[in-house]
Design a protein around this motif. Structure first.
Motif, PDB file in Angstrom:
ATOM      1  N   ASN A  45      78.000  59.950  22.857  1.00 58.54           N
ATOM      2  CA  ASN A  45      77.242  59.161  22.461  1.00 58.54           C
ATOM      3  C   ASN A  45      76.789  58.778  24.092  1.00 58.54           C
ATOM      4  O   ASN A  45      75.405  58.910  24.368  1.00 58.54           O
ATOM      5  CB  ASN A  45      76.745  58.773  22.018  1.00 58.54           C
ATOM      6  N   LEU A  46      77.171  57.840  24.488  1.00 62.75           N
ATOM      7  CA  LEU A  46      77.280  57.115  25.573  1.00 62.75           C
ATOM      8  C   LEU A  46      76.856  58.237  26.647  1.00 62.75           C
ATOM      9  O   LEU A  46      76.160  57.542  27.679  1.00 62.75           O
ATOM     10  CB  LEU A  46      78.571  55.776  26.430  1.00 62.75           C
ATOM     11  N   GLY A  47      77.773  59.006  26.881  1.00 63.59           N
ATOM     12  CA  GLY A  47      78.241  60.209  28.240  1.00 63.59           C
ATOM     13  C   GLY A  47      76.605  60.584  28.218  1.00 63.59           C
ATOM     14  O   GLY A  47      76.237  61.644  29.170  1.00 63.59           O
ATOM     15  N   LEU A  48      76.473  60.877  26.756  1.00 62.85           N
ATOM     16  CA  LEU A  48      75.177  62.754  26.729  1.00 62.85           C
ATOM     17  C   LEU A  48      73.778  61.646  27.298  1.00 62.85           C
ATOM     18  O   LEU A  48      72.911  62.426  27.677  1.00 62.85           O
ATOM     19  CB  LEU A  48      75.207  62.570  25.330  1.00 62.85           C
ATOM     20  N   ALA A  49      73.209  60.394  26.591  1.00 64.57           N
ATOM     21  CA  ALA A  49      72.649  59.572  27.271  1.00 64.57           C
ATOM     22  C   ALA A  49      72.608  59.401  28.705  1.00 64.57           C
ATOM     23  O   ALA A  49      71.401  59.203  28.828  1.00 64.57           O
ATOM     24  CB  ALA A  49      72.583  58.332  25.975  1.00 64.57           C
ATOM     25  N   ALA A  50      73.749  58.736  29.265  1.00 66.05           N
ATOM     26  CA  ALA A  50      73.534  58.725  30.320  1.00 66.05           C
ATOM     27  C   ALA A  50      73.076  59.798  31.231  1.00 66.05           C
ATOM     28  O   ALA A  50      72.193  60.067  32.272  1.00 66.05           O
ATOM     29  CB  ALA A  50      75.069  58.357  30.802  1.00 66.05           C
ATOM     30  N   GLY A  51      73.905  61.206  30.598  1.00 63.90           N
ATOM     31  CA  GLY A  51      73.746  62.363  31.349  1.00 63.90           C
ATOM     32  C   GLY A  51      72.322  62.941  31.044  1.00 63.90           C
ATOM     33  O   GLY A  51      71.773  63.883  32.533  1.00 63.90           O
ATOM     34  N   CYS A  52      71.645  62.610  30.208  1.00 67.24           N
ATOM     35  CA  CYS A  52      70.239  63.483  30.055  1.00 67.24           C
ATOM     36  C   CYS A  52      69.001  62.105  30.138  1.00 67.24           C
ATOM     37  O   CYS A  52      68.634  62.120  29.341  1.00 67.24           O
ATOM     38  CB  CYS A  52      70.596  63.779  28.509  1.00 67.24           C
ATOM     39  N   LEU A 108      67.193  54.976  20.067  1.00 68.94           N
ATOM     40  CA  LEU A 108      67.829  54.096  20.432  1.00 68.94           C
ATOM     41  C   LEU A 108      69.414  54.521  18.973  1.00 68.94           C
ATOM     42  O   LEU A 108      70.234  54.251  19.418  1.00 68.94           O
ATOM     43  CB  LEU A 108      67.154  53.293  20.218  1.00 68.94           C
ATOM     44  N   LEU A 109      69.016  53.923  17.457  1.00 68.55           N
ATOM     45  CA  LEU A 109      69.874  54.141  16.524  1.00 68.55           C
ATOM     46  C   LEU A 109      70.693  55.551  17.134  1.00 68.55           C
ATOM     47  O   LEU A 109      71.584  55.178  16.374  1.00 68.55           O
ATOM     48  CB  LEU A 109      69.327  53.663  15.222  1.00 68.55           C
ATOM     49  N   GLY A 110      69.826  56.809  16.853  1.00 69.06           N
ATOM     50  CA  GLY A 110      69.948  58.399  17.029  1.00 69.06           C
ATOM     51  C   GLY A 110      70.434  57.907  18.322  1.00 69.06           C
ATOM     52  O   GLY A 110      72.005  59.015  17.785  1.00 69.06           O
ATOM     53  N   LEU A 111      70.830  57.986  19.096  1.00 70.05           N
ATOM     54  CA  LEU A 111      71.811  58.015  20.404  1.00 70.05           C
ATOM     55  C   LEU A 111      72.550  57.580  20.136  1.00 70.05           C
ATOM     56  O   LEU A 111      73.635  58.076  20.848  1.00 70.05           O
ATOM     57  CB  LEU A 111      70.589  57.419  21.386  1.00 70.05           C
ATOM     58  N   ALA A 112      72.414  56.349  19.635  1.00 71.28           N
ATOM     59  CA  ALA A 112      74.297  55.664  19.221  1.00 71.28           C
ATOM     60  C   ALA A 112      74.685  56.073  18.462  1.00 71.28           C
ATOM     61  O   ALA A 112      76.177  55.431  17.891  1.00 71.28           O
ATOM     62  CB  ALA A 112      73.960  54.245  18.408  1.00 71.28           C
ATOM     63  N   THR A 113      74.513  56.761  17.336  1.00 72.40           N
ATOM     64  CA  THR A 113      75.352  56.858  16.253  1.00 72.40           C
ATOM     65  C   THR A 113      75.262  59.271  16.209  1.00 72.40           C
ATOM     66  O   THR A 113      76.560  59.409  15.368  1.00 72.40           O
ATOM     67  CB  THR A 113      75.143  56.486  15.127  1.00 72.40           C
ATOM     68  N   VAL A 114      74.256  59.578  15.622  1.00 77.82           N
ATOM     69  CA  VAL A 114      74.514  61.008  15.766  1.00 77.82           C
ATOM     70  C   VAL A 114      74.911  61.997  16.997  1.00 77.82           C
ATOM     71  O   VAL A 114      75.761  62.791  16.214  1.00 77.82           O
ATOM     72  CB  VAL A 114      72.590  61.401  15.365  1.00 77.82           C
ATOM     73  N   PRO A 115      74.619  62.151  17.457  1.00 81.09           N
ATOM     74  CA  PRO A 115      74.520  63.144  18.678  1.00 81.09           C
ATOM     75  C   PRO A 115      76.294  63.434  18.465  1.00 81.09           C
ATOM     76  O   PRO A 115      76.953  64.602  18.994  1.00 81.09           O
ATOM     77  CB  PRO A 115      74.370  62.445  20.517  1.00 81.09           C
ATOM     78  N   GLY A 116      77.194  62.691  18.899  1.00 80.18           N
ATOM     79  CA  GLY A 116      78.416  62.596  19.370  1.00 80.18           C
ATOM     80  C   GLY A 116      79.610  63.235  17.939  1.00 80.18           C
ATOM     81  O   GLY A 116      79.825  64.030  17.856  1.00 80.18           O
ATOM     82  N   CYS A 117      78.899  62.556  16.782  1.00 81.96           N
ATOM     83  CA  CYS A 117      78.998  63.899  15.105  1.00 81.96           C
ATOM     84  C   CYS A 117      78.878  64.925  15.183  1.00 81.96           C
ATOM     85  O   CYS A 117      79.846  66.108  15.367  1.00 81.96           O
ATOM     86  CB  CYS A 117      79.223  62.841  14.283  1.00 81.96           C
ATOM     87  N   ALA A 118      77.920  65.859  15.530  1.00 81.87           N
ATOM     88  CA  ALA A 118      77.357  67.095  15.762  1.00 81.87           C
ATOM     89  C   ALA A 118      77.825  67.244  16.549  1.00 81.87           C
ATOM     90  O   ALA A 118      78.059  68.857  16.661  1.00 81.87           O
ATOM     91  CB  ALA A 118      75.492  66.884  15.758  1.00 81.87           C
ATOM     92  N   LEU A 119      78.261  66.689  17.908  1.00 81.36           N
ATOM     93  CA  LEU A 119      78.677  67.829  18.837  1.00 81.36           C
ATOM     94  C   LEU A 119      80.195  68.146  18.464  1.00 81.36           C
ATOM     95  O   LEU A 119      80.510  69.527  18.821  1.00 81.36           O
ATOM     96  CB  LEU A 119      78.437  67.237  20.151  1.00 81.36           C
ATOM     97  N   TYR A 120      80.800  67.680  18.065  1.00 86.25           N
ATOM     98  CA  TYR A 120      82.284  67.464  17.517  1.00 86.25           C
ATOM     99  C   TYR A 120      82.629  68.623  16.554  1.00 86.25           C
ATOM    100  O   TYR A 120      82.885  69.499  16.541  1.00 86.25           O
ATOM    101  CB  TYR A 120      82.649  66.132  16.799  1.00 86.25           C
TER     102      TYR A 120
END
Length: 247
Positions: A40-47, A211-223
């Motif tokens: 989540n942190l890496g995706l938010a930083a890259g985008c 903020l809450l979505g970026l902290a929790t959701v993307p990593g689970c979806a991408l996994y």
């Protein structure tokens, strides 16, 4: 008359409260949580440039050129996230540290950009045209096709980033490299449909609560998408991780 002392009844075996999970299970859960937070942190930083632009302008189709350029930055960020998941899936390596994600981003940047660009441009063009033509005379005829092209292009780009992270980095960018992701989507369309629904749901949650979505959701979806791409293309659990084990 003295009362006779009564001997207490023998106590039965004491019941122990059952534990929900063993120590190893808790360790596995926390390791998975750590991986999702890193993604989540890496995706938010890259985008981050794209996210900042979307926060300032809520109608990106009115500014197609700058948003398309910012849209190109999503591919390397996805490749870095998938590369980190590949590193974490290597059973012979130690626990993947957070530094592995920027390393994967830097290592895969050129190849990911070259693979992501045609899918991103096609998705941006199809989506923008579908939105702008929806109220015109030909909108009812062409908008469904344009929207389908945009969706398939974006989903193919995401799958291509997962394949890029799974394969060797020195492969030539042949036409087969560009056609592998669309072929996998058409071949295993139920998994691709599940990926699309999951990614749309994740994007909707991030849009509702950034903020809450970026902290929790993307990593689970991408996994889940990463595992589905592996299943669609029948990749081993830790493909081509040998060159990265010593890092």
């Amino acid at each position: 008359m003295t009362p006779t002392a009564t001997t207490p009844a023998p106590a039965g075996p004491r019941r122990r409260l059952p534990t929900n999970l063993a120590y190893g299970s808790w360790e596995l859960i926390w390791a998975h949580v750590h991986q999702m937070l890193v993604v989540n942190l890496g995706l938010a930083a890259g985008c981050l440039p794209l996210l900042a632009a979307l926060a300032a302008w809520h109608e990106p189709w009115r500014h197609p050129v700058p948003f398309t350029l910012l849209w190109l930055s999503v591919g390397p960020a996805l490749a870095g996230a998938f590369g980190y998941l590949e590193r974490a899936a290597d059973d012979t390596a130690d626990t993947a540290r957070a530094i592995e994600l920027p390393r994967a981003y830097r290592r895969l940047f050129r190849r990911a950009t070259a693979l992501w660009a045609p899918y991103a441009l096609l998705a941006a063009a199809g989506g923008t045209d579908a939105v702008l033509l929806r109220h015109t005379a030909v909108g009812h005829a062409v908008c469904p096709a344009l929207a389908l092209v945009a969706v398939l292009s974006a989903l193919s780009g995401v799958h291509a980033m997962a394949l890029t992270a799974a394969g060797p980095e020195d492969r030539p960018l042949t036409p087969a490299a560009y056609l592998a992701a669309p072929y996998g989507i058409l071949r295993r369309w139920p998994l691709a449909l599940a990926d699309f629904v999951l990614l749309v749901g994740a994007a909707a949650l991030v849009n509702l609560a950034p903020l809450l979505g970026l902290a929790t959701v993307p990593g689970c979806a991408l996994y889940v998408v990463w595992r589905n791409v592996r299943a669609a293309h029948r990749l081993p659990e830790s493909a081509d991780t040998a060159p990265r084990r010593g890092r």
